[in-house]
Every structure is written in C-alpha cells, then in structure tokens.
Design an enzyme around this catalytic site. Structure first.
Site, short mmCIF file in Angstrom:
data_model
loop_
_atom_site.label_atom_id
_atom_site.label_comp_id
_atom_site.label_asym_id
_atom_site.label_seq_id
_atom_site.Cartn_x
_atom_site.Cartn_y
_atom_site.Cartn_z
N GLU A 278 33.89 54.94 33.39
CA GLU A 278 34.37 54.81 31.93
C GLU A 278 33.81 55.85 31.14
O GLU A 278 34.31 56.45 30.40
CB GLU A 278 34.09 53.52 31.57
CG GLU A 278 34.92 52.99 30.34
CD GLU A 278 34.85 51.67 29.95
OE1 GLU A 278 35.64 50.71 30.60
OE2 GLU A 278 33.90 51.29 29.25
N GLU A 281 35.60 58.98 31.75
CA GLU A 281 36.91 58.95 31.06
C GLU A 281 36.81 59.20 29.64
O GLU A 281 37.52 59.95 28.96
CB GLU A 281 37.56 57.48 31.20
CG GLU A 281 38.97 57.21 31.13
CD GLU A 281 39.18 55.76 31.42
OE1 GLU A 281 38.33 54.89 31.45
OE2 GLU A 281 40.55 55.53 31.30
N CYS A 298 36.94 45.51 30.41
CA CYS A 298 36.17 44.48 31.16
C CYS A 298 36.49 43.21 31.21
O CYS A 298 36.70 42.39 31.68
CB CYS A 298 34.73 44.81 30.87
SG CYS A 298 33.79 46.41 30.95
N SER A 318 41.03 52.06 28.49
CA SER A 318 40.32 52.28 29.75
C SER A 318 41.16 51.82 31.17
O SER A 318 41.52 50.88 30.89
CB SER A 318 38.87 51.93 29.79
OG SER A 318 38.43 52.21 31.11
N LYS A 357 39.13 35.39 34.39
CA LYS A 357 39.04 36.00 35.57
C LYS A 357 39.81 35.45 36.76
O LYS A 357 40.31 36.09 37.56
CB LYS A 357 37.65 36.04 36.06
CG LYS A 357 36.63 36.90 35.06
CD LYS A 357 36.88 38.43 35.71
CE LYS A 357 35.98 39.45 34.91
NZ LYS A 357 36.66 40.06 33.94
N GLU A 360 42.87 37.11 36.13
CA GLU A 360 42.84 38.43 36.58
C GLU A 360 43.08 38.63 38.14
O GLU A 360 43.86 39.48 38.58
CB GLU A 360 41.56 38.83 36.29
CG GLU A 360 41.52 40.34 36.54
CD GLU A 360 40.00 41.13 36.05
OE1 GLU A 360 39.36 40.73 34.96
OE2 GLU A 360 39.31 41.99 36.99
N GLU A 365 49.02 44.11 40.42
CA GLU A 365 48.61 45.40 40.53
C GLU A 365 47.03 45.42 41.07
O GLU A 365 46.70 46.74 41.12
CB GLU A 365 48.69 46.03 39.07
CG GLU A 365 47.84 45.33 37.98
CD GLU A 365 48.71 44.12 37.06
OE1 GLU A 365 49.59 43.77 37.72
OE2 GLU A 365 48.12 44.05 36.07
N CYS A 503 30.45 37.94 27.24
CA CYS A 503 30.69 36.97 28.11
C CYS A 503 29.64 35.69 28.18
O CYS A 503 30.10 34.96 28.75
CB CYS A 503 30.34 37.78 29.42
SG CYS A 503 31.30 39.34 29.58
#
Lengths: 582, 165
Positions: A278, A281, A298, A318, A357, A360, A365, A503
């Site tokens: 990151e 990036e 994240c 990102s 998650k 996720e 993808e 989190c």
C-alpha cells in the site's frame, strides 16, 4: 445546574441531564433495555420507569430530563412490580429456548428477567412465529427473538449511516428488517455486524462456522492452518473474564495448537505485507498525482459500503487485498510450495473480530484461479472463545507460545492495524522512509492516534506535507468522503474502518464484560492501548523491515507492486446492487 | 433492483417541486399518496424510485408504506370488496362475512385473487350502522350481508357492477 432528589438523596446535575444519568451519579443503576449511551433515546421498552412526584404515570428515566426540585423515586413495590410485568410481557412473546440459544448466559433480557425477579410465567398468549433468515454469510436474523428495542435500527443508521434496518408493519406484526422485508443478502447490509453487537438478545447473530472448523480439524487428510487478526489478542481475554486491554497473544497461540491446528500464523504478517504494497501504491500515486486520495482497503465492511454507496469513488480505493486475504493467498501458494502440500488439502481458518470477513471470503474475485477459496472459514473472536471453552482448555493459565515461522513473524506496525489510525500510522512509517530515502526519526505518528470517530491531520514527511484523515464508523466515513467528492480539501491518504474504534470494535468481538456496555469507548481505548504496548515492545516496528517479508520478496514476489505481487495480493471492486442512499 | 419503469410526469413534477422545499424528505407520505392514487397501489419499483428521488433510505420508505393501512402494496382487483369491521358491523357478524369471502375467493384480507378480479380490504365505520354488516364493492354499498349470501353476492357482482380500470 439543577437540584433534585432521587430516593431522598440530593443530586446536582447540569440542565438537560436525564433522570437515568442523574441517578448514576449517586450509584443507582436504573434497569434498562432499549437504552444505549451512544445511540439516540428510543424510550421503547419502558423498563427504566421511575416515579416522579406530581405525575400520575411512571416516566421513562432515559427520556425524562431533570428539573429543579424534582422528586424521583427509583424503587418502590409498585415500580418493581411494573418493571417485572413489562419484562414478563416481553418474555411472553419471546421463544422459551434459552438453553439452546447462542446468547445463553450473556443475554441482557435473561439477565434482566433474573434481576427484576421474574420467577414464574403467568401469561400464555399469542407468540410471533418467523423463520430464521440465513441468506447472509455474515449476519443471521432471527425475528422470533426480536424484542423491538430498535438498537440495531439505530446503530445501522446513526453510527453506520447504512439505514439498512427499519421497522416494518405495525402492532403485533412489527418486524425489524431490511427494506421490503428483503433477505439480508439482497439488501444494502454491509455485514459489519454492529447489529449483532448491540442486540440485547439473539435476534442478530453471526453465521456460525465452528462446525465447519471442527470438521476440518478432525479430518486427517487436511492440513489446517489458522491465522489471527491483530485485534484478537487484545480482546479475547474478555471472553475469559480478563480485564479489557489484557493482551493474550501467547495464550491464544497455545490454545490454537491445542485445538489441533497444524500451523498457527499471524494475520499481522499479512498486515506488514499490506503496508509494503500500500505504501508503494501511495508513493506511486503521489509521484503521478493521480487517483488521490488513496483510500485504505483493509476493512471488509467499509469496502462493501464503498461498493453500495460510493461506487464513484472505487478508483480511489487501494487495490490491496485485506491482510487476511493476502496471507491466505500466500498460504495456498508460497507456503504450499514450501511445505510441498497440495493447496486443495489445505484448510485456512481466519480468526477475525469481524463478520464482514465471512462475506469477504466468498467474493468470487478473491478465489484462486482453480476455483477454490483462499480462506476456507472465518471465525469471530466470540466463536473462537466458544471453541476453546468447548474443548475444555484452561485458557488463562496456558503457557505462552510463539507463532510459527515464517508467516507468523510481524513488526509492531502490524499490531496497531487492529485499532483506528493504526493502518495510517503503519503506512506513514513505511512511506516516510520510501519518500525521503532516510531512516525516520520519529516512529510514532501520534497525531493520527485517536479513539474518536473522525480525525484530520497534516503530516510532514521530508519536504512534503501530507493531508490525511482517519475515519471509523461509516457515518464518519460519509462526512470525509463527501469532502473528497466536493473537493473541499485535498487529501492524500484516508484510512477508513467500518466499525467504531476500528477492528477492536468489530462486530465479532466478545460481548462486554460486567461494568461495561457494548461499544463502550472505555473498552475500545483499553484494547487500543494493549496494541500500542505490543508495538512499542517490539524491536522491529517498520513493516518493510520484517525479515521474512524481505525474504518473501527476494524468493517469490520480486518487488512491491510487481506482476506476481499484483496477481496474488491485489484485487478489484465493482458497484453493487441495491444502490445505497447516502 | 432495476429502475426500469417511468413515473407519470405529474408525479415526477410533484417530486421535483418537493425537492425545492425545505425538509423535502417530509413529503414522502404525500408522494406515496400520489403514486397510489395514480397506479392503485405502491409497487416495489415505485417505492424504490421515490426513495432515490427524495434520497430517503428504502428501509424508511418501506417502513412507512407498511405502517399505514391505507397504503396498498399489491395491485387492487377489478372488484375491490371492502368489509366494514367497525364495532357495529363486527357485533353483527362482519368477521363471519370476512371469513366467508376469504374462503370463497381463496385469498386473505389485503390480497388480490390471482386473476386480478377481486381484492379484499377492510374499512372502519361507514356511518350506516343501522344497515350492519355493511360492505362496499367499488363504491356500491351492500347492507345486512350474511356469510350465507356471500357466494351469491360474488356472482351478482360480476354481472351487475362495472369493473374499475
């Protein structure tokens, strides 16, 4: 200041204080149910009623403000009886299945029924009947258990700005559901799980994966790997009666080995890797001046929110996968090659503070080109606590062990990923060295450390000044994103986390211990402090100096942002239906 | 959910005028009224469209639409049978009449037969309690209805009453 008497005691409080808060000042905790300190006052349950002189009815203390010379009685045989009757009426329309309920033992309704003295059930009336709604991989909705306190409706709108949940129909038929009573999976639900956190009963609960994990552990053909998120170590202790803020990294590692996992790795490694990718990036975008600000990626809940509500800002996000997904990908590629195990025989379990998650890992993808997912199961902190208890492990007294190498080694920068501002700080540490080419002098970016929901700062790196912002809770994210959209201010990097506090305040964290309430900023603060302490105690605190990360690049990924790094560690996002209304 | 349908221009203009006013979100009920008036009921697509035009979350729109009995969420039948369940009609057996209609038509209160011909609604007092139980079918009043004459009534209706468009 207003002077009043509560149960004969004189209390002096500022104007506008509610009776409920005034009573707390003299150590009286009026029983309550729908009330939540961080949400608007609903006055739906009436459990907090009190007697106020010159009022013929009992008044809800959460919604009644004090006035001069007010005379309040919080307890009397009549009030206690009325409260007990109210709880009984709620119980009469609630399933009698406490022993088989997920919240047995930490249910606010159960607790209140006991405290208020409901010892027999006098009424047998009509009871609502609904099927459990399991469409979402993250959040299960059990309408039959719902007591209509509307905390979930409030957290979803006021804290998260998602407005997915609302009351539908009326009277006895009232339900809390997404628009048009649609299944959660077809709604704008971002899967953050805050409805689960604030629900006093089990009307919202995570989609449980423990059985899947037990089965994998019992399968001799499976190489079962576990990784734990940074924020788990700072919160898991609460599930075992430890004070909030007690870090229990070593005990967690030992417990996971005892449960039978073949390898115990750390999502922190993924976090360090995320930072390297990151920061690269960010530096590239700063150099080209394109696609700024960079939005962190994240938080799964935040990313789903982005896709539903701000698809126009997708190019700014990102492309880095989350730390969990980066590590899982490496486990079934790099690690599988190292240990010579067919990735199909590897079962990756991720312990996360998060229910998003669970969504996720089902993203197509993020699946491998061979079709299998890189992460097989996600357990919340709560689910892991339960598994450890179910196994009979004496967690608190366990010896402390280390994570397995090489994917269990991490720097301090990774530990702070678990708290709001942490990803920002970790990224700044690495980006600063990359931008200036010099070792950084001050490693602590305290200007981005915060527990509050939204913070903007200007950070000087070498000759450049970076405008950064940190937002947690998506209502705060909206505020900052609107600024970006309207070009009110030029930002370079924005850290976004769906859950309050990051989190550590995730939708899968332990229910609050006694003396705290759910989403209590005090708990969030203590959990954050635990992570900062771990960071400070580590000798390596810069992600790019993680020796195993360096080796990983040398042996496998070549350099940050390389073709292979892109193939394995980066992803893409797309607008998602239904489109959210901001 | 795709927004493939168009809104009637009068309603569209009405929404546009609401957007010019302060607190435009408070016109939600007024807009829903207009839609029901024009289309006969609130379809999911229409509610969705209103939500996006007024920028009111869809969960709130559906909350409002399901809260008020006045709003219909399903198309109305060609024959809208409205049974008074007010006190006087009720004590005179309106519940039995409703039950008979439900059995005869195979639908529940608030629903429409699959052929789109009949729908069942309820109303509160129509002010003609002396004629209880009272029902209306497309604005025409039938008095002293009993469960026994429900099947005959349904046949009669088909021949005698003009359908609504």
């Amino acid at each position: 200041m207003v002077h009043l008497k509560i149960d004969g005691n004189t209390v002096t409080v500022p104007e506008g204080t509610t009776i409920l808060h005034a009573a707390e000042q003299i150590g009286i905790h009026i029983p309550r149910l729908c009330y939540h300190p961080d949400l608007s006052v609903e006055g739906a349950c009436r459990i907090c009623i009190v007697e106020v002189e010159n009022n013929s009815n009992f008044l809800p203390s959460c919604a009644t403000k004090v006035h001069e010379n007010m005379q309040v009685q919080t307890n009397s045989p009549e009030i206690r009886r009325a409260r007990r009757d109210l709880i009984e009426l709620i119980l009469d329309n609630h399933p009698r299945e406490c022993q088989t309920c997920e919240r047995d033992g930490n249910c606010e309704l159960q607790n209140l029924a006991y405290t208020l003295g409901v010892r027999e059930r006098l009424f047998e009336g009509r009871r609502k009947k609904y099927k459990i709604e399991k469409s979402s991989p993250s959040v299960i909705r059990d309408t039959e258990k719902c007591i209509l306190c509307r905390r979930c409706v409030r957290v979803c709108s006021e804290i998260q700005g998602v407005y997915n949940l609302s009351q539908l129909y009326r009277g006895f038929d009232t339900v809390v559901a997404p628009a048009y009573n649609a299944p959660m999976e077809e709604s704008v639900c971002i899967a953050c799980g805050q409805c689960i956190n604030v629900c006093p009963v089990a009307a919202f609960i995570e989609n449980n994966s423990t059985e899947q994990v037990w089965q994998a552990l019992a399968d001799p053909k499976k190489h079962v790997i576990v990784q734990i998120a940074p924020s788990i170590r700072a919160a898991i202790g609460e599930g075992f009666n430890q004070l909030p803020g007690t870090s229990m990294t070593g005990q967690t590692v030992t417990a996971l080995r005892r449960l039978g996992f073949d390898a115990v790795f750390d999502t922190n490694f993924g976090a360090d890797l995320t930072i390297v990718e990151e920061a690269n990036e960010l530096v590239n975008r700063l150099e080209s001046g394109e696609k700024l600000p960079l939005l962190t990626s994240c938080s799964s809940g935040w990313i789903k929110f982005l896709e539903h509500f701000y698809p126009e800002l997708i190019p700014f996000a990102s492309t880095c996968k989350s730390p969990m997904s980066m590590l899982s990908t490496l486990l079934k590629t790099y690690y599988a090659e190292l240990v010579k195990i067919d990735p199909k025989d590897i079962h990756v379990v991720a312990v996360m503070p998060c229910v998003a998650k669970k969504f996720e890992i089902q993203r197509p993808e993020l699946a491998s080109p061979h079709g299998y997912p890189y992460t097989d199961s996600v357990l919340t902190t709560r689910e892991l606590v339960w598994m450890i208890k179910a196994y009979g492990i004496d967690f608190v007294h366990l010896p402390e062990q280390e994570f397995d190498a090489p994917l269990g080694f991490s720097t301090g920068a990774a530990d702070i990923f678990g708290t709001t501002g942490g990803v920002m700080e970790a990224a700044l540490r690495t980006a600063a060295e990359k931008l200036t080419g010099q070792p950084i002098k001050e490693i602590n970016f305290t200007q981005v450390r915060q527990v509050k929901g939204l913070k903007e700062a200007s950070v000087k790196i070498g000759d450049t000044s970076l405008n950064v912002a940190v937002a947690n809770g998506l209502t705060n994210a909206k505020t900052i994103l609107e600024k970006v959209k309207n070009k009110e201010k030029e930002f370079h990097l924005i850290e976004l986390m769906a859950c309050p506090g990051g989190c550590i305040g995730g939708g899968g964290q332990p229910y609050p211990p006694e003396g705290y309430y759910v989403l209590d900023p005090e708990i969030i603060k203590l959990r954050a402090q635990a992570l900062y302490k771990i960071d400070e105690a580590k000798s390596v605190r810069l992600s790019h100096e993680n020796k195993f990360i360096k080796k990983l690049y040398q042996d496998y990924l070549k350099y940050p942002g390389s073709e292979v790094a892109h193939k394995l560690l980066h992803t893409s996002y797309s607008p998602r239906e239904p489109k959210g209304i901001k | 959910m795709k927004q493939s349908i168009e809104l009637d221009s009068k309603i569209s203009n009405f929404i546009e005028s609401c957007l010019q006013k302060p607190n435009h979100k408070s016109y939600l009920i007024a807009v829903l009224h207009k839609i029901q008036q024009h289309y006969g009921y609130l379809s999911l697509e229409h509610m969705n469209m209103v939500a996006h035009r007024l920028q009111v979350p869809t969960s709130m729109v559906s909350g409002v639409a399901t809260f008020y009995h006045y709003f219909r969420l399903k198309p109305r039948g060609k024959y809208a049978i409205s049974i008074c369940l007010g006190t006087a009609c009720f004590v005179k057996g309106a519940d039995k009449v409703l039950e008979a209609f439900e059995t005869e038509l195979g639908i529940k209160m608030g629903e429409t037969t699959p052929d789109g011909l009949f729908s069942l609604e309820n109303s509160r007092c129509l002010g003609v309690c002396a004629l209880a139980p009272v029902i209306t079918i497309n604005e025409r009043i039938f008095s002293k209805v009993t469960a026994q004459n429900v099947p005959g009534l349904i046949n009669k209706v088909k021949m005698e009453i003009p359908m609504t468009e």
